[in-house]
Structures are given as C-alpha cells and as structure tokens.
Design an enzyme around this catalytic site. Structure first.
Site, PDB file in Angstrom:
ATOM      1  N   ASP A 487       0.813  -1.218   0.000  1.00 26.26           N
ATOM      2  CA  ASP A 487       0.000   0.000   0.000  1.00 26.26           C
ATOM      3  C   ASP A 487       0.843   1.264   0.000  1.00 26.26           C
ATOM      4  O   ASP A 487       0.334   2.358  -0.200  1.00 26.26           O
ATOM      5  CB  ASP A 487      -0.873   0.028   1.260  1.00 26.26           C
ATOM      6  CG  ASP A 487      -2.170  -0.728   1.076  1.00 26.26           C
ATOM      7  OD1 ASP A 487      -2.694  -0.745  -0.036  1.00 26.26           O
ATOM      8  OD2 ASP A 487      -2.642  -1.306   2.073  1.00 26.26           O
TER       9      ASP A 487
HETATM   10  C1  BGC Z   1       0.432   1.316   6.263  1.00 26.92           C
HETATM   11  C2  BGC Z   1       0.124   0.096   5.462  1.00 26.92           C
HETATM   12  C3  BGC Z   1      -1.371  -0.009   5.288  1.00 26.92           C
HETATM   13  C4  BGC Z   1      -1.915   1.289   4.697  1.00 26.92           C
HETATM   14  C5  BGC Z   1      -3.391   1.262   4.441  1.00 26.92           C
HETATM   15  C6  BGC Z   1      -0.208   2.551   5.656  1.00 26.92           C
HETATM   16  O1  BGC Z   1       0.019   3.653   6.459  1.00 26.92           O
HETATM   17  O2  BGC Z   1       1.834   1.477   6.323  1.00 26.92           O
HETATM   18  O3  BGC Z   1       0.650  -1.045   6.086  1.00 26.92           O
HETATM   19  O4  BGC Z   1      -1.661  -1.079   4.457  1.00 26.92           O
HETATM   20  O5  BGC Z   1      -1.584   2.364   5.520  1.00 26.92           O
HETATM   21  O6  BGC Z   1      -4.147   1.413   5.572  1.00 26.92           O
HETATM   22  C1  NOJ Z   2      -1.454  -3.759   5.516  1.00 29.29           C
HETATM   23  C2  NOJ Z   2      -2.648  -3.827   4.636  1.00 29.29           C
HETATM   24  O1  NOJ Z   2      -3.763  -4.248   5.393  1.00 29.29           O
HETATM   25  C3  NOJ Z   2      -2.427  -4.771   3.481  1.00 29.29           C
HETATM   26  O2  NOJ Z   2      -3.526  -4.740   2.622  1.00 29.29           O
HETATM   27  C4  NOJ Z   2      -1.177  -4.407   2.751  1.00 29.29           C
HETATM   28  O3  NOJ Z   2      -0.977  -5.365   1.742  1.00 29.29           O
HETATM   29  C5  NOJ Z   2       0.017  -4.349   3.672  1.00 29.29           C
HETATM   30  N1  NOJ Z   2      -0.271  -3.473   4.767  1.00 29.29           N
HETATM   31  C6  NOJ Z   2       1.290  -3.877   2.981  1.00 29.29           C
HETATM   32  O4  NOJ Z   2       1.236  -2.532   2.675  1.00 29.29           O
END
Ligand code: BGC
Ligand code: NOJ
Length: 814
Positions: A487
């Site tokens: 993400d």
């Molecule tokens: C986090 C990710 C997460 C994303 C969406 C980001 O701030 O680092 O791990 O998947 O937010 O909520």
């Molecule tokens: C947490 C999110 O819930 C997931 O969808 C994502 O793949 C990972 N972070 C990596 O960014």
C-alpha cells in the site's frame, strides 16, 4: 525474558506478570458481539461494527497505553483498602497474578491479602452479550467483609463521533435503571432501536451511572472516590459520560467462595416495539430481561462456557499436527489457527493498533485471510466471498474496503489498487479446493451492490483476470494503479502536501508505473483460474488463460529480472524500482517471494538465484526485511514507503506477511531447511524467550518486526490483525508440511527439514478424516504414498467413495 508461559494442554497462554512490555490482548466473541480484552482487563466491546456500534468506550493512544476496560474493584470494608484484581487500574501490588488467554475467553486471577479473585470473561455462542464471571474466595483465617464494584464506560455508539463531537455528546447520554440493571439508551429516543444493558447476578447495594460522580472530580480510574468511600451514589446520567457500576457486598467465612456474575449485553428491539408502555419513552426490556435472567445463573453461564470450549475444540481439531518442533505444533494446532479466525472476524478493523474506526474489511486482505480459515468455517467463507464479490466494480476492479454493517464499498478509499481483483481468484480457488463446492461459481452476484447487475460469480473472476490485461504498461507489465500489495509503494501519488492520503491521492494519470509484483500475482491467479475453467469444461478458455500466463512469465523474465533478483516495479518515469541501478531500495522481498511461490523461474534457475539474493541481502535473525537498503529520505515518486524512518513498516521493516511467500518459494525449490528456518525466525512462540525484545504477544503474529535499520531491531508491532496469520498458516500446513488442498483431493507434498524424522497429522477434508503419517527415509522430499495400506502412484490422495469416514495415509520421504 518471558512474562508467562504456554499451557498447550488447555490451549492457553498464561501471563504471570501484569506489566507486560505492551498490552497482551485476546478477542472475545466470534459471531456478532465482540470484545477486545487485555491482560489487565482493558479493552472494549462492540456489536458487529467497531465504529458504528461501539458498546464501551476506550481511549487509544492513552498513557499508560492500556487504560479503560472491564474493571472490577475489591474493597476490604473494615480497613477501606481497595485494589484491582486485574492489577489495572489501581496497580496495587498483588501477591499472585495470572491472566489466562484462551480460545474466546480470558481469565484473570489474583490474590491479595488472603482474598483470591478470578474473573472469567467470555461471550457465549449465539448471544449478543459478554459475561464476567467473578469468583471470590476468602483464604483468611477469619471472615472477610468485602465490597465488589464493577465499572465500565459506555460509548455513545459511533466511536468516531464519541471521541470528537463533545459539544453534542456531553448532552445526549441517557440511562435507565431497573432492578439493579443499568440500561444505556443514548439516542434510543430517536433513531436507534438498540440499547445496552449491564446486569449483576447479586442484589446490589447501589449503583452509579454518571462517570464523574463515580470517579470524583480530578480523579481517575486508579482512585475512584466511590470506591475509596465504599459506596455508590445511585447517580443517574443525564448527558456527560454514562458509566455502569454496581456495588455488591460480600461477607465471606474463612474458606468460603462466592460467585458474582456481571452481564453486559446488546439488544435490538423491533422499531414498533421500542417502548413499554408503547406511548412512553421507557425501553421495552422484555427480551433483555429474559436473557439477563438466564445468565445470572452460574450453571447457565458454566454451560455456555463449556459450549464455547467445545466449539473451539471442534474447529481446531480439523487440523492437528505432531512434528518434532514444539513451536510449529503450538502455532498450527492452537494459536495460528485461532489468529486466523480473529482476522476473519475483524479483518483489520479493531485491535490495539487498529482503532476500529478507520478501516472496514479490505478486499485484498479478506480474500487472503481465506487461506487461513476456509477449512474451519467454509459456510461463512462462502458468504464472505459473495459479500466481497458484490463490492466488485463492473470493470473488474474493486473497492479497496467495505463496511461490515452495510456491506457496501467504502467510497472514501475507493478503488484503483490494481492487485485487488486477483485476490478474489485466489480466495475463490482456496474455497473450491477446500470444499469442492462448485455451485458457488453459479451464484448470481451484483457489481457495486447494484440490484439488477448480477452475473454468476464465475464472470466476476473473468473480469478480475481481464482487469490486468486491460491495464498493461509500456513493458507489458501490469500498471500498478494506486498501489499493489504494498500500500505504500505509491508510484502515481507524488504527494507534497502534509496530510494527503498516500493511498487516495493520485496526481499522475498512471499510464507508466508498472508492478512486477502484480505480474507474479497474475501468474499465480491465472494458473488457478485456468484450473477452475478446466473443471467447468471450458478447455479453450483455460488454454487462453495459460497462454496469457506464459506471456506474462516471459515479460517478467525480460523486464522483471535484474540479473540476480526480480525487479520490484517501474516508476512513473519508467525507471526501475528494486534494482541494482537504484541507490536505495535495490532489492525487495515481495517479488522474490511472490514470483518464486508462483513458480516463475523454477526451470531456469531464476527462482533459486532470487532466493539466494534474498538470503544474502534481506534475511536477518529476526526475519526477512522488506527491502534494502532502506530509504533514508522521502522520494516523492515512491510515496509512503519512503515516509517511514528506516527499518519500520514498509521501509525495510520485517513485514511478516510476506516472509511466508519466501518460505513457500523455498519449498518450491525443495529447500525444507531454509523454509522452516525462516518460518521459525518470525514464529512468535519461538520468539517467546526474547519477549523483552519482541514485546508484542508471543502467541500471535504481529504485522511487523523492526528491521535491522531501526534502533529497535527485533521489536514487533501491530499484533493480531495481519495477513501474516493466514499466510504463515498456509505456508506451514500446505507447503512445509505439505498437506495441500487441491481441486481433486488432498496432496501430500512435504518439504520438511532434513533433520526431521517425520511427523503425524490429522486433517479433516471434505468431511473425511485423514490420518497422515510421514516418515523420512532419505534426504530427498520425494513422496511414496500408501493409502489405506495400498501403495499409490504420485502424491495425490484421491477422493474416497462417499460415506468414507477415515482414510489412513502413509508417506515415505526419501
Ligand atoms: C500502512 C500500510 C497499510 C496502509 C493502508 C499505511 O500507512 O503502512 O501497512 O496497508 O496504511 O491502511
Ligand atoms: C497492511 C494492509 O492491510 C495490506 O492490505 C497491505 O498489503 C500491507 N499493509 C502492505 O502494505
């Protein structure tokens, strides 16, 4: 250093010191009513939706971290001394303390001054309530005159509003009190048809419902004036902050034990039967009263508890293993499976790191979670798949999240995460392999929940697959969109304003940045989909998918290979990300893991080389970091990944979710030693001995362990709600132990460490119990199978004739 120990017999983790490095929590409830409970009774409860139906109040980011919860106070009336049997909030010293987190329940017990108190917290199956079953025992040589005070703070339902809209909230709180039961009915007078109740099994000496009357001015939960004084004021909340507190007096003879049961519940009334009498503003309590009457009785509470125990025994009994490694056994047999159920219930919404406000159910997350729980709750998995698919868009794209209460796509986040659609294929594939229920593909499912737009689920998968083909970039690799699995790799975002969301701000039109990760995912999902198509008799269609997969593999080889490892992506300028050409972020785990697990480069040695590079450049003793070198500054063209200080989260943290991809990759190149070694590095049970470094719960996975660039290398964060649970469960059970579901039966394909003499397992699959015994006779992992005493060719145990209850499987590895 440890703060407790595992009790595998009872499927519990026993915490023996209340001041754990971080709150160590558990979940109560597994259907509609849920609670989070910490080892010192902190946490909160909600009905279905952690944001919109929050029952009790909790303040995140508090100091101490965990304050507020299901607190009881004990008071020695003659001396006036009082303490919390769960240590918090008074932090009064205790002579003995233990917290047993079990499957769907938590028991916190302690002894102080000859008084033993033990409280079992649980949510009975099929009920919208929680029980706090307190047993107080007097071990003193003389009689004890005690007071018990309960306490909790009600949330004014919408947790977001509750924690921000004070000008309104301070004037809306309302309660009723009848027969010692406290009813929380804020907004019931207008559009809500639900209320909460808080009841006690004993005759009470008093109650309070106004928080500040109970606590007293300028006081906190550690020192409520009412408890200090020894009686409550029968306050009735009008506005401000409604709370529930009962006062029960106990006179205990030496050696005597007494039970006090508290019941906190949620009740909905039919809209036309809200009030009693109908023309009044008084809650109709009929249904609630019947429920309360039932659970006030200890025998009924005990029976409900036994039912809960039986439920979990059955679920966990579906897959039990006996290997030479205690940490493997414990995680597979108990905690990892249990955590998978928590991710099923919560997705990423409510934990001590997810506020229950921010995120609904993730499309990508929930589909992957299926890998871990589909064997335990196939019927609910089916429903989940159909819910998810109903939020898919006609383009094949998907809302990134949906709200569990409405089951609608979340507009704030929207769509455009170009990996999302493929996870539906992976999720459906896992379901089909587990259940053999092909009928799901014919279910009519709408797009974006629009009535009239229904097509069979199978067409949703076709559109998922097509989605990528319609969105290929300059190198023929999939366009990344807002982000792929990571993400934080936001290649079209280019955000320069503080506060902008990296996930939803899109400043570029996205026609250039490509993802090699999605290419690997496409290969995996494409092969899966081809098998599904073949099973439906659609051979030509299946071949066309395989042709696209082959093309994508060739593209990965041509444009996704950097010489020693797989490239991660191309940015908006068409430059490589995750290449030796980069100064930082030269190599990423995602593509090494995902391409190898998908089988890319197995024949020509690329997979082996990618895994070697991973070992050399990314592996640490605490797990495999996400990329190296960490980004030391913010790169506008890369987005959130470079926003994190080095070693945390996606910027070179050990993102435990993708470690199992490498683990599976290692099994695909037949390296059982490496696979199990990586598995053990992040296995929480195997890290229990270093709890002072790991800091999070030693019984569940955390999303992240700080990478080697962080000053806190080895420290875990964000426990519980992470795709790590499902992927590790899948990696250990289906790839290392190799008990793998397939469309045609159970495959037995272990890739275990060389030093293991073998292992045993019981796996219930499509209604049949398979007793599996694997014996190592040589170093190689080639399988010779015997099914019910008869040798068979290959490693697929064919589906037995209908009515078969048990199949005996013997596998020789060598
Ligand atoms: C986090 C990710 C997460 C994303 C969406 C980001 O701030 O680092 O791990 O998947 O937010 O909520
Ligand atoms: C947490 C999110 O819930 C997931 O969808 C994502 O793949 C990972 N972070 C990596 O960014």
């Amino acid at each position: 250093m440890k703060f407790g120990h595992f009790d595998d017999q009872n499927r519990e983790y026993v915490i023996t010191q209340p001041d754990t490095p971080l709150p160590w929590i558990n979940y109560l409830g597994c259907q509609a009513y849920f609670g989070i409970i910490s080892n010192t009774a902190g946490g909160y409860s909600f009905y279905r939706d952690a944001r919109l139906r929050r029952i009790t109040r909790y303040r995140y980011n508090n100091a101490p971290f965990d304050l507020g919860g299901r607190y009881l106070y004990l008071r020695d009336d003659p001396s006036g001394e009082f303490w919390s049997p769960s240590w918090q909030p008074t932090q009064h010293k205790l002579e003995q303390y233990s917290c047993r987190h079990g499957m769907g329940y938590t028991t916190i017990g302690s002894t102080y001054s000859g008084i033993e108190a033990s409280t079992r917290y649980f949510v009975p199956l099929d009920e919208n309530l929680e029980i706090w079953q307190l047993t107080v025992t007097n071990h003193r040589p003389q009689a004890a005159e005690l007071s018990v005070f309960s306490s909790l703070e009600f949330c004014l339902w919408d947790a977001q509003d509750d924690s921000t809209n004070f000008q309104r909230n301070f004037s809306i709180g309302q309660v009723e009190i009848e027969d010692g039961v406290i009813y929380h009915k804020t907004e019931y007078r207008e559009r809500r048809d639900h209320f909460a109740f808080f009841a006690c099994s004993e005759k009470i000496a008093g109650y309070d419902t106004q928080r500040d009357v109970f606590l007293g001015p300028y006081r906190g939960w550690d020192n409520p004036v009412a408890v200090e004084r020894g009686h409550l004021s029968n306050s009735v909340a009008h506005g401000w902050a409604p709370l529930g507190s009962h006062h029960v007096k106990l006179s205990l003879k030496p050696g005597e034990s007494r039970q006090v049961i508290f019941v906190l519940g949620y009740q909905e009334n039919p809209r036309d039967q809200k009030f009693d009498p109908p023309d009044s503003q008084i809650i109709n309590k009929k249904a609630a009263k019947a429920t309360i009457a039932k659970y006030r009785v200890a025998a009924n509470a005990d029976a409900a508890f036994e039912k809960l125990r039986a439920y979990w025994s059955e679920l966990l009994g579906l897959c039990q293993v006996d290997t030479p490694d205690v940490h493997t056994n414990r995680m597979v047999n108990i905690w990892n499976a249990y955590q998978c159920m928590a991710t099923f219930n919560m997705s990423r919404s409510a934990s001590f790191y997810e506020s229950g406000i921010g995120r609904g159910l993730g499309f990508r997350d929930s589909n992957q979670d299926l890998l871990g729980f589909v064997h335990m709750v196939p019927v609910r998995a089916r429903e989940r798949i159909l819910d998810l698919a109903s939020t898919q868009l006609p383009t094949g794209g998907a809302y990134h999240q949906y709200q569990p209460l409405t089951k609608r796509g979340n507009n704030d986040v929207g769509s455009g995460f170009n990996d999302d659609p493929h996870w539906l294929i992976i999720g459906v594939g896992a379901y089909l392999k587990e259940t053999g229920d092909w009928s799901i593909l014919d279910e009519p499912v709408p797009y974006d929940n629009a009535p009239g737009s229904e097509t069979p689920l199978y067409e949703h998968l076709q559109r998922s697959f097509r989605y990528t083909l319609d969105r290929l970039g300059p190198h023929g690799l999939p366009l990344i969109g807002r982000a792929d699995w990571n993400d934080c790799l936001n290649l079209n975002c280019f955000s320069d304003s503080p506060g902008q969301s990296f996930q939803t701000t899109t400043n570029k039109d996205g026609k250039v940045a490509e993802s090699v990760f999605i290419a690997g995912l496409f290969v995996l999902a494409g092969r899966e989909f081809a098998e599904i198509a073949k099973h439906r008799g659609l051979d030509t269609e299946a071949s066309s998918y395989l042709a696209e997969v082959a093309k994508m593999e060739a593209t990965i080889r041509e444009h996704g290979w950097d010489g020693e490892w797989f490239i991660r992506a191309y940015d908006d300028f068409g430059r490589k990300v995750g290449s030796k050409e980069n100064a930082e972020g030269k190599i990423f785990i995602e593509t090494q893991g995902f391409c190898t697990l998908a089988g890319v480069g197995l024949e020509d040695g690329l997979a082996v080389r990618a895994l070697e590079s991973t070992r050399k450049l990314l592996a640490t003793k605490h797990g495999i970091v996400l990329q190296q070198p960490a980004y030391s500054k913010y790169y506008i063209e890369l987005g959130e990944i470079s926003s994190y200080p080095p070693g945390y989260k996606e910027n070179a943290g050990i993102f435990c979710h993708n470690n199992p991809w490498v683990i599976i990759g290692e099994t695909r190149v037949d390296n059982g030693d490496a696979a199990h070694d990586y598995y053990s590095r992040i296995n929480p049970s195997a890290r229990e001995e270093i709890s002072e470094i790991h800091r999070c719960e030693p019984y569940v996975y955390s999303q992240m362990i700080a990478g080697r660039d962080a000053p806190t290398h080895g420290e875990a964060k964000n426990s519980w709600l992470t795709g790590t649970a499902a992927w590790n469960y899948y990696a250990i059970t289906q790839w290392i132990l190799g008990i793998r579901t397939s469309y045609d039966g159970l495959l037995i394909a272990p890739v275990i460490p060389k030093s293991w003499r073998g292992f045993k397992a019981t796996r219930k699959f499509r209604g049949v119990t398979y007793n599996i015994e694997v014996q190592r006779t040589g170093d190689c992992n080639c399988v010779a199978l015997e099914v019910n005493g008869k040798p068979i060719k290959g490693n697929l145990v064919p589906l037995p004739p209908p009515g078969t209850a048990i199949v005996e499987v013997k596998a020789r590895l060598g």
